[in-house]
Design an enzyme around this catalytic site. Sequence first.
Site, short mmCIF file in Angstrom:
data_model
loop_
_atom_site.label_atom_id
_atom_site.label_comp_id
_atom_site.label_asym_id
_atom_site.label_seq_id
_atom_site.Cartn_x
_atom_site.Cartn_y
_atom_site.Cartn_z
N CYS A 60 0.83 -1.20 0.00
CA CYS A 60 0.00 0.00 0.00
C CYS A 60 0.87 1.26 0.00
O CYS A 60 1.66 1.47 0.93
CB CYS A 60 -0.95 -0.07 1.20
N CYS A 94 0.76 3.58 2.95
CA CYS A 94 1.44 3.06 4.14
C CYS A 94 2.94 3.31 4.05
O CYS A 94 3.58 3.65 5.05
CB CYS A 94 1.21 1.56 4.28
#
Length: 283
Positions: A53, A56
Site C-alpha cells: 500500500c 502506508c
Amino acid sequence: MELGLLNVILWCSLFLGVRAQAYKLKEPVKITDANWTSVMDGEWMIEFMAPWCPACRSFKEVWEEFAGWGHDLDISVAVIDVTENPGLSGRFLVTSLPTIYHVKDGMFRQYSGSRKTTDLIELIDEKKWSSIEPVAWYRDPSSVQMGVLGAFFKAAMFFRGIYSTLTEVYGIPEWLCYVIFAVLTIVVGLILGLLLVLCCDSVFPAKYIPLPPQKIAYNPSAIPANDTDLIDDTVNDSGDQKSGQESGDEDRESQEGAGEPDSNQSTPVEDSDLRKRQLRKDQ
Ligand SMILES: *[C@@H]1O[C@H](CO)[C@@H](O)[C@H](O)[C@H]1NC(C)=O
C-alpha cells in the site's frame, strides 16, 4: 510539566527544520494474530498496514518517528501487517489502509485524523483521543463475533493460499481449481449437514406423529374379503371395465366441481364409506 516540555522540544525541532527526530526513529512493535491480546493492557497506538500500500509506505517514517516518542508519551506504538495477519484485519474490520487505532485499557477507538507526527503526539499528549467515540460493542475487536469474523478472514486467506499454490506451483488451470473448490464445498456441506442431522437426532430423538384418528381406524384385515366396494381400484388399473368406471367417476366429479348443485347421486367411494360406517355402528 513534562508534557509541556515535550511540546517545546517538538516545536523547536520542527521550527529549526532540523531532522532532530531522526535519532528518535524507532521500529514500532510488531503485533501478530498470536499475541494481539497484549494490546488489551495499557495504552497503544496501532497502525494496520500492508507492504503493497503506497499510503502506508509514505506513512512509515512518520509512524517510526511517532514510535520514537512512545517512551516519552508512555504508550506502545505498534504495527500490524494485514497480509500476514488476516485474522486481525477481520477482527478490527480494517477496510482501508493505513488504519490507526488507539487502545486504552481495552477501549478501542479508530483514529482518522491528520497523519502528521505532531498531531499524533498531541492526540496522546493532550488526551484528544477521549473525544473520539469508542467502537460500538458489536464491533469490539475483543468480542466473540469479531473473533468469528477474524476466523473467516483467516480461512479466506488460507483458501487463497491453496488456490495460488495450485495454480502457480502445480500449474493446475483456473477452471479446474474452481471445479475442485466447488466439489469440496458440496462435499463439506453434505458432511456438515449430515453431522447436523445426527446431532439434532441425538439431542431431540424423532417422535412419531400420530395419524389423524380416522386413518388409524382404517384396518384392511378387518374388512371382509368379499366386500368388493372396498377394493382399491387404483391397484389393478389394467384397462378392465373398472378403469372406465373410474374415468366416469372422475367426469362426474369434475362436473360436480364445475357446479351441478342438486346432484343427489353420491359416488361409489362415498357410498362405500357410508356403508362401512353403518356396518361399524351395527357392530
Ligand atoms: C508478537 O510476536 C511478534 C512475532 O513473534 C514479536 O515480534 C512481537 O514482539 C510480539 N509482540 C508482543 C507485543 O509481544
